[in-house]
Scaffold this motif. Structure first.
Motif, PDB file in Angstrom:
ATOM      1  N   LYS A   2       0.826  -1.206   0.000  1.00 36.38           N
ATOM      2  CA  LYS A   2       0.000   0.000   0.000  1.00 36.38           C
ATOM      3  C   LYS A   2       0.859   1.256   0.000  1.00 36.38           C
ATOM      4  CE  LYS A   2      -1.995   1.592   3.740  1.00 36.38           C
ATOM      5  NZ  LYS A   2      -2.881   1.679   4.925  1.00 36.38           N
ATOM      6  N   LEU A   3       0.451   2.214  -0.849  1.00 42.96           N
ATOM      7  CA  LEU A   3       1.035   3.546  -0.856  1.00 42.96           C
ATOM      8  C   LEU A   3       0.035   4.502  -0.218  1.00 42.96           C
ATOM      9  CD1 LEU A   3       2.648   2.010  -3.085  1.00 42.96           C
ATOM     10  CD2 LEU A   3       2.827   4.185  -4.280  1.00 42.96           C
ATOM     11  N   LEU A   4       0.550   5.544   0.432  1.00 47.54           N
ATOM     12  CA  LEU A   4      -0.300   6.498   1.120  1.00 47.54           C
ATOM     13  C   LEU A   4      -0.263   7.833   0.394  1.00 47.54           C
ATOM     14  CD1 LEU A   4      -2.041   6.809   3.721  1.00 47.54           C
ATOM     15  CD2 LEU A   4       0.026   7.682   4.850  1.00 47.54           C
ATOM     16  N   GLY A  28       3.301  -2.986  -9.405  1.00 47.18           N
ATOM     17  CA  GLY A  28       2.514  -4.170  -9.751  1.00 47.18           C
ATOM     18  C   GLY A  28       1.757  -4.704  -8.546  1.00 47.18           C
ATOM     19  N   GLY A  29       0.453  -4.570  -8.577  1.00 49.21           N
ATOM     20  CA  GLY A  29      -0.381  -5.106  -7.503  1.00 49.21           C
ATOM     21  C   GLY A  29      -0.496  -4.223  -6.286  1.00 49.21           C
ATOM     22  N   ALA A  30       0.127  -3.068  -6.278  1.00 47.14           N
ATOM     23  CA  ALA A  30       0.037  -2.174  -5.125  1.00 47.14           C
ATOM     24  C   ALA A  30      -1.280  -1.412  -5.142  1.00 47.14           C
ATOM     25  CB  ALA A  30       1.207  -1.191  -5.119  1.00 47.14           C
ATOM     26  N   ALA A  80     -14.071   8.861 -10.695  1.00 46.74           N
ATOM     27  CA  ALA A  80     -15.013   8.603 -11.781  1.00 46.74           C
ATOM     28  C   ALA A  80     -14.322   8.613 -13.134  1.00 46.74           C
ATOM     29  CB  ALA A  80     -16.133   9.642 -11.748  1.00 46.74           C
ATOM     30  N   GLY A  81     -13.237   9.371 -13.244  1.00 49.19           N
ATOM     31  CA  GLY A  81     -12.535   9.447 -14.524  1.00 49.19           C
ATOM     32  C   GLY A  81     -11.277   8.619 -14.586  1.00 49.19           C
ATOM     33  N   ALA A  82     -11.021   7.834 -13.559  1.00 45.72           N
ATOM     34  CA  ALA A  82      -9.794   7.035 -13.531  1.00 45.72           C
ATOM     35  C   ALA A  82      -9.815   5.982 -14.627  1.00 45.72           C
ATOM     36  CB  ALA A  82      -9.634   6.375 -12.166  1.00 45.72           C
ATOM     37  N   GLY A  83      -8.668   5.767 -15.237  1.00 46.35           N
ATOM     38  CA  GLY A  83      -8.563   4.792 -16.325  1.00 46.35           C
ATOM     39  C   GLY A  83      -8.640   3.360 -15.828  1.00 46.35           C
ATOM     40  N   GLU A  84      -9.116   2.492 -16.690  1.00 48.52           N
ATOM     41  CA  GLU A  84      -9.203   1.073 -16.330  1.00 48.52           C
ATOM     42  C   GLU A  84      -7.808   0.476 -16.208  1.00 48.52           C
ATOM     43  OE1 GLU A  84     -11.665  -1.115 -18.973  1.00 48.52           O
ATOM     44  OE2 GLU A  84     -13.407   0.167 -18.700  1.00 48.52           O
ATOM     45  N   GLY A  85      -7.697  -0.493 -15.310  1.00 50.68           N
ATOM     46  CA  GLY A  85      -6.428  -1.182 -15.143  1.00 50.68           C
ATOM     47  C   GLY A  85      -5.461  -0.510 -14.193  1.00 50.68           C
ATOM     48  N   MET A  86      -5.800   0.692 -13.700  1.00 44.77           N
ATOM     49  CA  MET A  86      -4.920   1.370 -12.749  1.00 44.77           C
ATOM     50  C   MET A  86      -5.208   0.866 -11.333  1.00 44.77           C
ATOM     51  SD  MET A  86      -2.892   3.174 -14.479  1.00 44.77           S
ATOM     52  CE  MET A  86      -2.119   4.331 -13.342  1.00 44.77           C
ATOM     53  N   PRO A  87      -4.270   1.041 -10.425  1.00 41.69           N
ATOM     54  CA  PRO A  87      -4.440   0.526  -9.057  1.00 41.69           C
ATOM     55  C   PRO A  87      -5.671   1.071  -8.362  1.00 41.69           C
ATOM     56  CG  PRO A  87      -2.160   1.164  -9.450  1.00 41.69           C
ATOM     57  CD  PRO A  87      -2.948   1.646 -10.640  1.00 41.69           C
ATOM     58  N   ARG A  88      -6.199   0.265  -7.438  1.00 38.10           N
ATOM     59  CA  ARG A  88      -7.362   0.678  -6.648  1.00 38.10           C
ATOM     60  C   ARG A  88      -6.961   1.786  -5.673  1.00 38.10           C
ATOM     61  NH1 ARG A  88      -7.598  -3.319  -3.611  1.00 38.10           N
ATOM     62  NH2 ARG A  88      -7.307  -2.423  -1.542  1.00 38.10           N
ATOM     63  N   VAL A  89      -7.872   2.718  -5.465  1.00 37.63           N
ATOM     64  CA  VAL A  89      -7.641   3.802  -4.515  1.00 37.63           C
ATOM     65  C   VAL A  89      -8.802   3.829  -3.523  1.00 37.63           C
ATOM     66  CG1 VAL A  89      -7.248   6.265  -4.193  1.00 37.63           C
ATOM     67  CG2 VAL A  89      -6.419   5.143  -6.279  1.00 37.63           C
ATOM     68  N   ASP A  90      -8.482   3.735  -2.248  1.00 35.84           N
ATOM     69  CA  ASP A  90      -9.491   3.785  -1.189  1.00 35.84           C
ATOM     70  C   ASP A  90      -9.427   5.129  -0.478  1.00 35.84           C
ATOM     71  OD1 ASP A  90     -10.316   1.061  -1.583  1.00 35.84           O
ATOM     72  OD2 ASP A  90      -8.495   0.434  -0.536  1.00 35.84           O
ATOM     73  N   TRP A  91     -10.574   5.602  -0.014  1.00 40.23           N
ATOM     74  CA  TRP A  91     -10.667   6.887   0.684  1.00 40.23           C
ATOM     75  C   TRP A  91     -10.682   6.676   2.193  1.00 40.23           C
ATOM     76  CZ3 TRP A  91     -10.682  12.119   0.247  1.00 40.23           C
ATOM     77  CH2 TRP A  91     -11.273  12.851   1.272  1.00 40.23           C
ATOM     78  N   ARG A  92      -9.988   7.549   2.907  1.00 39.19           N
ATOM     79  CA  ARG A  92     -10.053   7.519   4.364  1.00 39.19           C
ATOM     80  C   ARG A  92      -9.924   8.938   4.889  1.00 39.19           C
ATOM     81  NH1 ARG A  92      -6.093   4.349   8.560  1.00 39.19           N
ATOM     82  NH2 ARG A  92      -7.555   4.195  10.305  1.00 39.19           N
ATOM     83  N   SER A  93     -10.764   9.289   5.848  1.00 41.40           N
ATOM     84  CA  SER A  93     -10.741  10.614   6.461  1.00 41.40           C
ATOM     85  C   SER A  93     -10.592  10.449   7.964  1.00 41.40           C
ATOM     86  CB  SER A  93     -12.035  11.366   6.137  1.00 41.40           C
ATOM     87  OG  SER A  93     -12.036  12.638   6.728  1.00 41.40           O
ATOM     88  N   ILE A  94      -9.666  11.210   8.556  1.00 45.24           N
ATOM     89  CA  ILE A  94      -9.391  11.105   9.993  1.00 45.24           C
ATOM     90  C   ILE A  94      -9.340  12.512  10.580  1.00 45.24           C
ATOM     91  CG2 ILE A  94      -7.744  10.359  11.754  1.00 45.24           C
ATOM     92  CD1 ILE A  94      -6.790   8.195   9.867  1.00 45.24           C
ATOM     93  N   VAL A  95      -9.986  12.696  11.728  1.00 44.77           N
ATOM     94  CA  VAL A  95      -9.915  13.970  12.444  1.00 44.77           C
ATOM     95  C   VAL A  95      -8.690  13.946  13.351  1.00 44.77           C
ATOM     96  CG1 VAL A  95     -11.049  15.483  14.105  1.00 44.77           C
ATOM     97  CG2 VAL A  95     -12.409  14.287  12.381  1.00 44.77           C
TER      98      VAL A  95
END
Length: 271
Positions: A2-4, A28-30, A80-95
Motif C-alpha cells: 500500500k502507498l499512502l 505491480g499489484g500495489a 469517476a474518470g480514472a482509467g481502467e487497469g490502474m491501481p485501486r484507490v481507497d478513501w479515508r478521512s481522519i480527524v
C-alpha cells in the motif's frame, strides 16, 4: 502493498492521486489509500495557540469540515474518470492534527508517501511529518501535475551528492528506477567529485544509467539541479532531503528548500 496519498486540499487532489497511482502501477499489484486529515479545532488535542490559529483559517479557507468535503468531492470526481487497469484507490478521512495523523498512518504504508504541494499549513505540516517523522520516502508533486496517460515514470533523473540522504533516496527509489526506461545520474560539480561514488549504487540495484556532469553556475544549487533534470527530459527527480536541520536551511538557505521552490516536476525525496 500500500502507498499512502495525503490529500491536503481539493485543488491538488488530482495531481496527488495521479502520481500515487502511477507509482503504484510501477510496483505491480500495489494499492493506494487516499488520506485526508480534518484538522477541526473543536475536536483536536493541541495547544490553545494551535487551536486558535486553526479557527482563524476559517475566514479564508472555510471550516475544516468544508475543506474535507471539498477534498472528498475532488476524490470522487477523480475516481469517476480514472482509467481502467490502474491501481485501486481507497478513501479515508481522519480527524486530528496533520503531523500526528500522517506520522501514525505512514507506519501502515509499505513503500511511499505521496503529497501534492499546496500553499497551505496542512501541506507544510504533512510534508514535515513525511520527511522527518517517518522512514518512508516522499513523492512530492506540483499541484497542477497530471499523469497524462503515464503508467510509470519513464525517465528518472538522480541527483548525486556526497551525503547519506542521497544514498537513502536512491535506495528508496530502487523499485521505480528498475522500471524506468532511462535513468540519468546528475552531478553539479567536477568530474572527480566524491559524489560520483554513488554511481556504483545504481549499478548494484541493476540500473543502467547515463552520466550528466555540469559545472556549478551559482549559489542556487537546488534550482540548477531541477533545471538540469528538465534539460535532460526527466519526468521525475530523485534527491536527498534536508542534509542540514530544516530550521538552519530556512534561515541560511539550502539546497532542499531551493529544489522545492523550483520544481515543476515530481520529486522523490528521502531524509
Amino acid at each position: 502493498m500500500k502507498l499512502l496519498a495525503i490529500l491536503v486540499g481539493a485543488d491538488s487532489a488530482p495531481a496527488c492521486l495521479d502520481a500515487a497511482t502511477v507509482a503504484a502501477a510501477s510496483l505491480g499489484g500495489a494499492s493506494v489509500e487516499a488520506l485526508n486529515v480534518i484538522v477541526d479545532p473543536e475536536h483536536i488535542v493541541a495547544s490553545s495557540e494551535e487551536i486558535e490559529f486553526q479557527r482563524l483559517r476559517e475566514r479564508d479557507e472555510g471550516t475544516a469540515q468544508a475543506r474535507g468535503d471539498a477534498a472528498h468531492a475532488a476524490f470522487v470526481a477523480w475516481n469517476a474518470g480514472a482509467g481502467e487497469g490502474m491501481p485501486r484507490v481507497d478513501w479515508r478521512s481522519i480527524v486530528g492534527t496533520e503531523e500526528a495523523v500522517v506520522t501514525r498512518e505512514a507506519a501502515t504504508a509499505d513503500a511511499l508517501i505521496v503529497i501534492a504541494r499546496e500553499r497551505t499549513m496542512d501541506t507544510a505540516d504533512a510534508l514535515h511529518a513525511a520527511i522527518f517523522s517517518t522512514d518512508k520516502p516522499a513523492l512530492i508533486v506540483p499541484p497542477g501535475w497530471r499523469a497524462n496517460g503515464r503508467t510509470r515514470f519513464a525517465h528518472m533523473a538522480v541527483g548525486l551528492s556526497d551525503s547519506d540522504n542521497a544514498r537513502h533516496a536512491i535506495e528508496a527509489a530502487a523499485p521505480w528506477l528498475r522500471m524506468a526506461e532511462r535513468v540519468t545520474a546528475i552531478r553539479i560539480g567536477a568530474a572527480d567529485d566524491p559524489a560520483l561514488q554513488l554511481e556504483p549504487l545504481l549499478d548494484s540495484i541493476c540500473v543502467r544509467h547515463e552520466r550528466h556532469i555540469v559545472p556549478r553556475l551559482d549559489d542556487n544549487l537546488g534550482a540548477q539541479l531541477v533545471a538540469e533534470a528538465k534539460a535532460v527530459g526527466a519526468d521525475l527527480l530523485v534527491t536527498g532531503a534536508y542534509r542540514h536541520n530544516q530550521l538552519i536551511e530556512w534561515l541560511l538557505g539550502g539546497t532542499t528548500r531551493h529544489i522545492l521552490a523550483a520544481a515543476d516536476m515530481p520529486l522523490l525525496m528521502a531524509h
